[in-house]
Structure formats: C-alpha cells, structure tokens
Design a protein around this motif. Sequence first.
Motif, PDB file in Angstrom:
ATOM      1  N   PRO A 116       0.828  -1.204   0.000  1.00 29.27           N
ATOM      2  CA  PRO A 116       0.000   0.000   0.000  1.00 29.27           C
ATOM      3  C   PRO A 116       0.872   1.266   0.000  1.00 29.27           C
ATOM      4  CG  PRO A 116      -0.711  -1.514   1.722  1.00 29.27           C
ATOM      5  CD  PRO A 116       0.564  -2.053   1.161  1.00 29.27           C
ATOM      6  N   CYS A 117       0.399   2.279  -0.697  1.00 32.27           N
ATOM      7  CA  CYS A 117       1.090   3.569  -0.732  1.00 32.27           C
ATOM      8  C   CYS A 117       0.027   4.653  -0.786  1.00 32.27           C
ATOM      9  CB  CYS A 117       2.050   3.634  -1.923  1.00 32.27           C
ATOM     10  SG  CYS A 117       1.206   3.628  -3.515  1.00 32.27           S
ATOM     11  N   TRP A 118       0.422   5.888  -1.061  1.00 28.87           N
ATOM     12  CA  TRP A 118      -0.523   7.000  -1.083  1.00 28.87           C
ATOM     13  C   TRP A 118      -1.594   6.823  -2.160  1.00 28.87           C
ATOM     14  CZ3 TRP A 118      -1.122   9.857  -5.478  1.00 28.87           C
ATOM     15  CH2 TRP A 118      -0.133   9.742  -6.462  1.00 28.87           C
ATOM     16  N   MET A 119      -1.304   6.016  -3.179  1.00 24.26           N
ATOM     17  CA  MET A 119      -2.259   5.824  -4.270  1.00 24.26           C
ATOM     18  C   MET A 119      -3.358   4.818  -3.927  1.00 24.26           C
ATOM     19  SD  MET A 119       0.240   5.700  -7.602  1.00 24.26           S
ATOM     20  CE  MET A 119       1.357   4.490  -6.937  1.00 24.26           C
ATOM     21  N   THR A 120      -3.102   3.956  -2.962  1.00 23.24           N
ATOM     22  CA  THR A 120      -4.027   2.869  -2.650  1.00 23.24           C
ATOM     23  C   THR A 120      -5.443   3.354  -2.355  1.00 23.24           C
ATOM     24  OG1 THR A 120      -2.164   1.576  -1.841  1.00 23.24           O
ATOM     25  CG2 THR A 120      -4.365   0.819  -1.213  1.00 23.24           C
ATOM     26  N   PRO A 121      -5.648   4.355  -1.470  1.00 23.13           N
ATOM     27  CA  PRO A 121      -7.023   4.802  -1.218  1.00 23.13           C
ATOM     28  C   PRO A 121      -7.696   5.391  -2.456  1.00 23.13           C
ATOM     29  CG  PRO A 121      -5.511   5.722   0.419  1.00 23.13           C
ATOM     30  CD  PRO A 121      -4.686   5.028  -0.598  1.00 23.13           C
ATOM     31  N   ILE A 122      -6.918   6.074  -3.283  1.00 18.19           N
ATOM     32  CA  ILE A 122      -7.478   6.673  -4.495  1.00 18.19           C
ATOM     33  C   ILE A 122      -7.906   5.564  -5.464  1.00 18.19           C
ATOM     34  CG2 ILE A 122      -6.994   8.148  -6.493  1.00 18.19           C
ATOM     35  CD1 ILE A 122      -4.998   9.658  -4.671  1.00 18.19           C
ATOM     36  N   LEU A 123      -7.057   4.571  -5.634  1.00 15.26           N
ATOM     37  CA  LEU A 123      -7.396   3.434  -6.507  1.00 15.26           C
ATOM     38  C   LEU A 123      -8.638   2.703  -6.006  1.00 15.26           C
ATOM     39  CD1 LEU A 123      -3.859   2.019  -7.328  1.00 15.26           C
ATOM     40  CD2 LEU A 123      -5.582   2.723  -8.999  1.00 15.26           C
ATOM     41  N   ARG A 124      -8.687   2.468  -4.688  1.00 16.26           N
ATOM     42  CA  ARG A 124      -9.853   1.777  -4.113  1.00 16.26           C
ATOM     43  C   ARG A 124     -11.136   2.562  -4.381  1.00 16.26           C
ATOM     44  NH1 ARG A 124      -7.943   0.606   1.542  1.00 16.26           N
ATOM     45  NH2 ARG A 124      -6.678  -1.215   1.238  1.00 16.26           N
TER      46      ARG A 124
ATOM     47  N   LEU B 127     -11.687   4.874  -6.795  1.00 20.01           N
ATOM     48  CA  LEU B 127     -12.028   4.921  -8.216  1.00 20.01           C
ATOM     49  C   LEU B 127     -12.510   3.571  -8.744  1.00 20.01           C
ATOM     50  CD1 LEU B 127      -9.172   7.209  -9.591  1.00 20.01           C
ATOM     51  CD2 LEU B 127     -11.573   7.810  -9.230  1.00 20.01           C
ATOM     52  N   ARG B 128     -11.940   2.472  -8.228  1.00 19.85           N
ATOM     53  CA  ARG B 128     -12.331   1.146  -8.704  1.00 19.85           C
ATOM     54  C   ARG B 128     -13.605   0.634  -8.037  1.00 19.85           C
ATOM     55  NH1 ARG B 128      -6.382  -1.555  -8.590  1.00 19.85           N
ATOM     56  NH2 ARG B 128      -5.728  -0.912 -10.657  1.00 19.85           N
ATOM     57  N   GLU B 129     -13.668   0.814  -6.714  1.00 19.82           N
ATOM     58  CA  GLU B 129     -14.734   0.168  -5.958  1.00 19.82           C
ATOM     59  C   GLU B 129     -15.649   1.127  -5.198  1.00 19.82           C
ATOM     60  OE1 GLU B 129     -12.575  -2.640  -3.476  1.00 19.82           O
ATOM     61  OE2 GLU B 129     -11.085  -2.789  -5.067  1.00 19.82           O
ATOM     62  N   GLY B 130     -15.332   2.419  -5.215  1.00 15.92           N
ATOM     63  CA  GLY B 130     -16.155   3.392  -4.497  1.00 15.92           C
ATOM     64  C   GLY B 130     -15.961   3.365  -2.995  1.00 15.92           C
ATOM     65  N   ILE B 131     -14.870   2.758  -2.516  1.00 17.60           N
ATOM     66  CA  ILE B 131     -14.611   2.648  -1.078  1.00 17.60           C
ATOM     67  C   ILE B 131     -13.962   3.933  -0.576  1.00 17.60           C
ATOM     68  CG2 ILE B 131     -13.315   1.399   0.692  1.00 17.60           C
ATOM     69  CD1 ILE B 131     -13.533  -1.089  -1.120  1.00 17.60           C
ATOM     70  N   VAL B 132     -14.560   4.502   0.478  1.00 18.42           N
ATOM     71  CA  VAL B 132     -14.026   5.724   1.097  1.00 18.42           C
ATOM     72  C   VAL B 132     -13.790   5.482   2.584  1.00 18.42           C
ATOM     73  CG1 VAL B 132     -15.132   7.305  -0.542  1.00 18.42           C
ATOM     74  CG2 VAL B 132     -16.346   6.631   1.521  1.00 18.42           C
ATOM     75  N   PRO B 133     -12.953   6.303   3.233  1.00 17.21           N
ATOM     76  CA  PRO B 133     -12.755   6.171   4.680  1.00 17.21           C
ATOM     77  C   PRO B 133     -14.071   6.379   5.431  1.00 17.21           C
ATOM     78  CG  PRO B 133     -11.107   7.648   3.725  1.00 17.21           C
ATOM     79  CD  PRO B 133     -12.107   7.347   2.654  1.00 17.21           C
ATOM     80  N   GLU B 134     -14.138   5.842   6.630  1.00 21.84           N
ATOM     81  CA  GLU B 134     -15.381   5.924   7.404  1.00 21.84           C
ATOM     82  C   GLU B 134     -15.672   7.323   7.916  1.00 21.84           C
ATOM     83  OE1 GLU B 134     -16.012   2.871  10.268  1.00 21.84           O
ATOM     84  OE2 GLU B 134     -15.298   1.309   8.915  1.00 21.84           O
ATOM     85  N   ASP B 135     -14.618   8.092   8.255  1.00 20.11           N
ATOM     86  CA  ASP B 135     -14.889   9.442   8.755  1.00 20.11           C
ATOM     87  C   ASP B 135     -15.267  10.354   7.589  1.00 20.11           C
ATOM     88  OD1 ASP B 135     -12.107  11.405   8.450  1.00 20.11           O
ATOM     89  OD2 ASP B 135     -11.912   9.236   8.137  1.00 20.11           O
ATOM     90  N   LYS B 136     -16.260  11.240   7.832  1.00 18.72           N
ATOM     91  CA  LYS B 136     -16.819  12.076   6.761  1.00 18.72           C
ATOM     92  C   LYS B 136     -15.774  13.000   6.146  1.00 18.72           C
ATOM     93  CE  LYS B 136     -21.680  12.259   7.942  1.00 18.72           C
ATOM     94  NZ  LYS B 136     -22.828  13.135   8.164  1.00 18.72           N
ATOM     95  N   GLN B 137     -14.925  13.577   6.978  1.00 18.10           N
ATOM     96  CA  GLN B 137     -13.928  14.524   6.469  1.00 18.10           C
ATOM     97  C   GLN B 137     -12.896  13.799   5.585  1.00 18.10           C
ATOM     98  OE1 GLN B 137     -11.981  16.862   9.445  1.00 18.10           O
ATOM     99  NE2 GLN B 137     -11.188  18.320   7.968  1.00 18.10           N
ATOM    100  N   GLY B 138     -12.464  12.627   6.022  1.00 24.45           N
ATOM    101  CA  GLY B 138     -11.516  11.843   5.220  1.00 24.45           C
ATOM    102  C   GLY B 138     -12.118  11.414   3.894  1.00 24.45           C
ATOM    103  N   ALA B 139     -13.402  11.027   3.935  1.00 26.73           N
ATOM    104  CA  ALA B 139     -14.097  10.613   2.713  1.00 26.73           C
ATOM    105  C   ALA B 139     -14.231  11.791   1.750  1.00 26.73           C
ATOM    106  CB  ALA B 139     -15.477  10.066   3.062  1.00 26.73           C
ATOM    107  N   ARG B 140     -14.544  12.956   2.294  1.00 28.14           N
ATOM    108  CA  ARG B 140     -14.680  14.165   1.467  1.00 28.14           C
ATOM    109  C   ARG B 140     -13.338  14.513   0.821  1.00 28.14           C
ATOM    110  NH1 ARG B 140     -14.119  19.650   1.695  1.00 28.14           N
ATOM    111  NH2 ARG B 140     -15.743  20.884   0.696  1.00 28.14           N
ATOM    112  N   ARG B 141     -12.269  14.490   1.618  1.00 26.04           N
ATOM    113  CA  ARG B 141     -10.929  14.801   1.106  1.00 26.04           C
ATOM    114  C   ARG B 141     -10.533  13.839  -0.022  1.00 26.04           C
ATOM    115  NH1 ARG B 141      -7.489  14.250   5.660  1.00 26.04           N
ATOM    116  NH2 ARG B 141      -9.055  15.032   7.048  1.00 26.04           N
ATOM    117  N   LEU B 142     -10.828  12.561   0.176  1.00 27.81           N
ATOM    118  CA  LEU B 142     -10.490  11.554  -0.827  1.00 27.81           C
ATOM    119  C   LEU B 142     -11.264  11.787  -2.123  1.00 27.81           C
ATOM    120  CD1 LEU B 142      -9.016   8.993  -1.689  1.00 27.81           C
ATOM    121  CD2 LEU B 142     -10.884   7.681  -0.690  1.00 27.81           C
TER     122      LEU B 142
END
Length: 131
Positions: free
Chosen positions: A92-100, A102-117
């Motif tokens: 995993p690296c900084w790109m992993t959350p972005i890839l997840r 864009l591919r699967e629509g998975i965002v962090p559970e906290d609202k602010q983190g999800a918004r930032r992503l």
Amino acid sequence: MDSLLVANQVKGDYEAKDNKMIEYLKKTKELLQSFKEAEVVHISRSLNKKADVLSKLASVAFDHLAKDVKVETIKQPSIMEEMVASVETPGPCWMTPILRYLREGIVPEDKQGARRLRIRALQYEIIDGAL
C-alpha cells in the motif's frame, strides 16, 4: 518580452511550476547560452506595440494578410512531450485509497476523510488498470 511572469522565471526570480512551463524555461535557458550576452527585461505591452501585435496575431485568422505580412506558423512545439514511466510499489502507498475509491467506491469511514479523498480523486483516472 511582454510577459512579466515569463521574464521573472527566466531571470530566476519566479519558479516555473507547470510541467510545460518548466520545459519551455529549460529550452529558453538553453537558447540563451548560445549568446555571448543576453538580458531579459519585461516591457509592458503599452510600451511595446510590436510585441502586442504579435501576441494578438496568434488568436486572429490572418489569411487575408498573406500578401502584406509574412507569417510563419510553427506546426510543432519547441519542447517534446514528456515521457511517463509506470511505477509499481510492493504494498500500500498513497495511491491505494485513491485506486480503491475509483475502482470500488470505497471511502474512509470518517466524513472529512471521505470528502478529502473524493476531492483528491478528481485529479486522477485509471487507464489500463493504472492510476
């Protein structure tokens, strides 16, 4: 020249940040080396009518001027397109959350983190499986 930004970039007072501007700046500095002496000075358009006319020529159809004015159209840029290399990381690296996202629509559970992503992911797209 009539561009204060470019004049200051060539003089080293400003930093070129855009990739194309960086390449054009390199090319300009390379060409300046071929002169024994050169000085880059900003001259406002109001004081330099020739530069003002030339800058406007780029946005005007000039077919009707062909007999009166010699105009040369440069068909390719003086800098080459940049090469892009693919980089693979083992984990995993900084790109992993972005890839997840864009591919699967998975965002962090906290609202602010999800918004930032979501906002950050707008700058990227997946092409042939790569970010």
